[in-house]
Design an enzyme around this catalytic site. Structure first.
Site, PDB file in Angstrom:
ATOM      1  N   GLU A  43      -4.916  -8.659  -0.585  1.00 49.32           N
ATOM      2  CA  GLU A  43      -5.628  -8.702   0.621  1.00 49.32           C
ATOM      3  C   GLU A  43      -7.260  -8.292   0.354  1.00 49.32           C
ATOM      4  O   GLU A  43      -7.420  -7.438  -0.675  1.00 49.32           O
ATOM      5  CB  GLU A  43      -5.266  -7.292   1.335  1.00 49.32           C
ATOM      6  N   GLU A  53       0.755  -1.419  -0.012  1.00 48.98           N
ATOM      7  CA  GLU A  53       0.041  -0.090   0.115  1.00 48.98           C
ATOM      8  C   GLU A  53       0.728   1.292   0.175  1.00 48.98           C
ATOM      9  O   GLU A  53       0.460   2.080   0.934  1.00 48.98           O
ATOM     10  CB  GLU A  53      -0.995  -0.033   1.147  1.00 48.98           C
TER      11      GLU A  53
END
Length: 506
Positions: free
Chosen positions: A282, A163
Site C-alpha cells: 500500500e 497491518e
C-alpha cells in the site's frame, strides 16, 4: 516570474531508475468487485494504465461467503462456498490482473473474538482453531488451482494479513500471536505447493522497524524461508477532521525515503534474508479514505516524485487504490470526497491517474534512464527520448521552465507533451464550480470526464551541433509527460503545410 532550470545531459550518461509502476494496485474489499461501478472503474484503469496484480482486503470476510459451518450428528463441521470467489477472480483475470492474495480477515464463525473494523465489520481476531484456519486457506488455494491451473495460481503472491501492528487490524496488535498466524499460514500454503511465494508482515509506519526486525528474527528462529517482506508507505502528518473530511500536511519526502531505506538495511542485516524483495503493498499520500488531498493536482505531482524513487530499494509499490468504490468508513456522500482511488465516481480520472499512466508509458516505451532529479526523469530509447517532469508546490511556488539539452540521434524530431495541472486537467475544480453537487447528472459527468484529460501539444524540433533542445513548462502542481522521437517529413506530392497555414497563402 517562472523559475528556469537548464539540464544538459551528457553523451553516455546513466542514472538509477527502477520503474515497476504497473506491478500491483490496491482495491477495496473483495466483495465490492461484484458491483457494476467497480468493474467500470477497473476497466478504465486497465485500458489506460494496465496493472499486473491487484491486492485488497476481505478475502475471507463473511460477504464473500467462503467459510460455512453446519452441524451433523451433534458435530460442528466446516464447508466452503466459492461462488463469489470465482466471480471476483474471473473478473480480475479477464481484466488482465493476477491477484496479490492478502489472506484475511477472519470469518465470524471461525474467529476467536468479536472485534471488527470498518463499516463492513471485518473480523480482526485470531482463529479459534489454527488447524481449521489452515484447512480454509488450503481449500481456497486448491480450488483456485483447480479452476485456473496450478501453473497460473502459483504465480500469485500470498501475503498474510494486513497491518497487524495496529490494534484495529489485529486484536491488541499482538506481535507473538501474529507470528503464530504467519507460521501456520506459511506452512499451510507451502504444503499446497512449495512454489507459492509467501510474505509479510504487511505493517504500516510507526512501529515498522520494530516489527520487521522481530518478524525476521522469528523467521530465522523457526527456519522459515520467507519469500518477501511487505510494508506500507504513506506520506502525511496526522490529519485534522472536519465533518466528513480529513485535512493533512504532507511530510518531508526525504523522511519517508529514509524510512524505506531503514527497512532495506534491517532486512540486509540478516545474512539469510539479504536481498529479499520488499513489496510496498500500500502506498499513497494520505492514509485515510476521506483525505481531501487525493483528489488534487498536488497529489499527482507529489506521487510523480514518489514513483521516481520508490523503486530504489523496493521491488514493487502498490497504489492504494485504483478506484473510489470503497466503503471502509461508510458509503461516500459525494463524487469527490477524498477517496483513495485513481478514479472518482462516474469513471472520472483524477490527476494522479495520469501520473501512473505517464510512468506506464515510460515503462512500455523502454530505454535507459540518462537523468533523474527531484523534478524530472529522462529515458533515452532507440531514436529519441521520453520522460516525466513534475512540480509539486508543497510550500508554494509557481511555474517552472525546464530547458533540456540532449545528445541528438537524428536531424528532426517530433515532440509530444501531455500536461496535467490545475489549469488544463482539474476535474475537482470543475465539480466545485458546478456547485459541488452530491449527485452528478449525466451532462455533468460528461463534462467532468472531458475536463479530466491531459492537454496534448506537439511541435517539430531540429537538431543543431549534435544536440536537441526542448522546453517544458511545468506549472504549479503540474505533471508533464514528454517524448522526442527522430522523425522526417514525408509530404505527399504538392502538399505544403507551411503554405496552407500561412496568412499569405493564395
Amino acid at each position: 516570474m517562472a523559475k528556469e532550470v537548464v539540464i544538459e545531459v551528457k553523451e553516455g550518461a546513466r542514472a538509477r531508475f527502477h520503474n515497476n509502476v504497473d506491478y500491483c494496485v490496491g482495491t477495496g474489499r473483495m466483495g465490492l468487485a461484484l458491483t457494476r461501478e467497480y468493474q467500470e472503474q477497473l476497466k478504465l484503469v486497465q485500458q489506460e494504465i494496465g496493472f499486473r496484480h491487484i491486492r485488497g482486503h476481505g478475502l475471507f470476510c463473511d460477504d464473500m461467503a467462503i467459510y460455512q459451518e453446519y452441524e451433523e450428528d451433534g458435530v460442528r463441521k466446516a464447508e466452503y462456498n466459492f461462488t463469489y470467489l470465482d466471480r471476483v477472480m474471473d473478473g480480475y483475470l479477464e481484466a488482465g490482473l493476477r491477484p496479490f492474495l492478502e489472506l484475511g480477515f477472519m470469518p465470524e464463525k471461525l474467529a476467536r473474538g468479536t472485534q471488527t473494523i470498518f463499516y463492513w465489520k471485518g473480523n480482526t481476531t485470531p482463529p479459534r482453531d489454527y488447524k481449521e484456519w489452515q484447512r480454509l486457506v488450503q481449500a481456497a488455494l486448491r480450488h483456485l488451482m483447480e479452476r485456473y491451473g496450478e501453473t497460473e495460481v502459483v504465480q500469485w503472491p500470498v501475503e498474510v494479513w494486513n497491518e497487524p501492528n495496529l490494534p484495529g487490524f489485529w486484536e491488541h496488535a499482538d506481535m507473538e500471536e501474529y507470528f503464530r498466524l504467519f507460521q501456520y499460514t506459511f506452512e499451510a500454503v507451502k504444503q499446497v505447493d512449495g512454489r507459492f511465494r509467501v510474505g509479510g508482515p504487511a505493517v504500516c509506519g510507526g512501529s515498522d522497524e520494530k516489527w520487521i526486525r522481530a518478524f525476521l528474527e522469528f523467521c530465522r528462529k523457526h527456519k522459515i524461508e520467507v519469500d518477501f517482506v511487505t510494508r506500507h508507505h504513506y506520506t502525511i502528518e496526522l490529519p485534522k477532521q472536519e465533518g466528513h473530511y480529513d485535512y493533512s500536511q504532507l511530510m518531508d519526502p526525504e523522511a519517508g525515503f529514509a524510512n524505506l531505506r531503514t527497512s532495506r538495511d534491517i532486512i540486509d542485516s540478516f545474512p539469510e534474508y539479504r536481498g529479499l524483495p520488499i513489496h510496498i503493498t500500500e502506498c499513497n499520500t494520505s492514509y485515510t479514505p476521506k483525505g481531501v488531498i487525493h483528489d488534487t493536482n498536488l497529489n499527482a505531482a507529489f506521487m510523480a516524485h514518489q514513483l521516481s524513487r520508490l523503486g530504489d530499494v523496493n521491488e514493487s509499490y502498490s497504489y492504494w487504490t485504483f478506484g473510489d468504490v470503497f466503503e471502509e468508513l461508510g458509503v461516500p456522500f459525494t463524487p469527490f470526497h477524498g477517496g483513495f482511488g485513481l478514479v472518482a465516481e462516474g469513471c472520472i480520472p483524477k490527476p494522479t491517474f495520469w501520473t501512473f499512466a505517464f510512468y506506464k508509458k515510460l515503462q512500455d516505451g523502454g530505454g535507459e534512464c540518462v537523468y533523474k532529479d527531484d523534478n524530472i526523469v529522462i529515458l533515452k530509447r532507440d531514436g529519441g527520448y521520453q520522460g516525466v517532469a513534475w512540480n509539486a508546490a508543497v510550500k508554494g511556488g509557481g511555474e517552472k521552465k525546464i530547458r533540456l539539452s540532449l545528445p541528438a540521434c537524428g536531424e528532426e524530431y517530433a515532440v509530444l507533451t501531455r500536461t496535467v495541472d490545475e489549469e488544463v486537467c482539474n476535474p475537482l475544480k470543475i465539480w466545485h464550480d458546478l456547485g459541488e453537487p452530491g449527485h452528478i447528472r449525466e451532462d455533468m459527468r460528461k463534462l467532468l470526464r472531458e475536463a479530466a484529460r491531459p492537454f496534448c501539444a506537439t511541435q517539430r524540433v531540429c537538431a543543431a551541433e549534435g544536440r536537441i533542445w526542448l522546453e517544458l513548462c511545468v506549472r504549479k502542481n503540474g505533471v508533464v509527460f514528454f517524448s522526442a522521437d527522430a522523425s522526417r517529413l514525408v509530404p505527399d506530392r504538392g502538399y505544403d503545410y507551411e503554405r496552407i497555414v500561412s496568412e499569405t497563402a493564395p
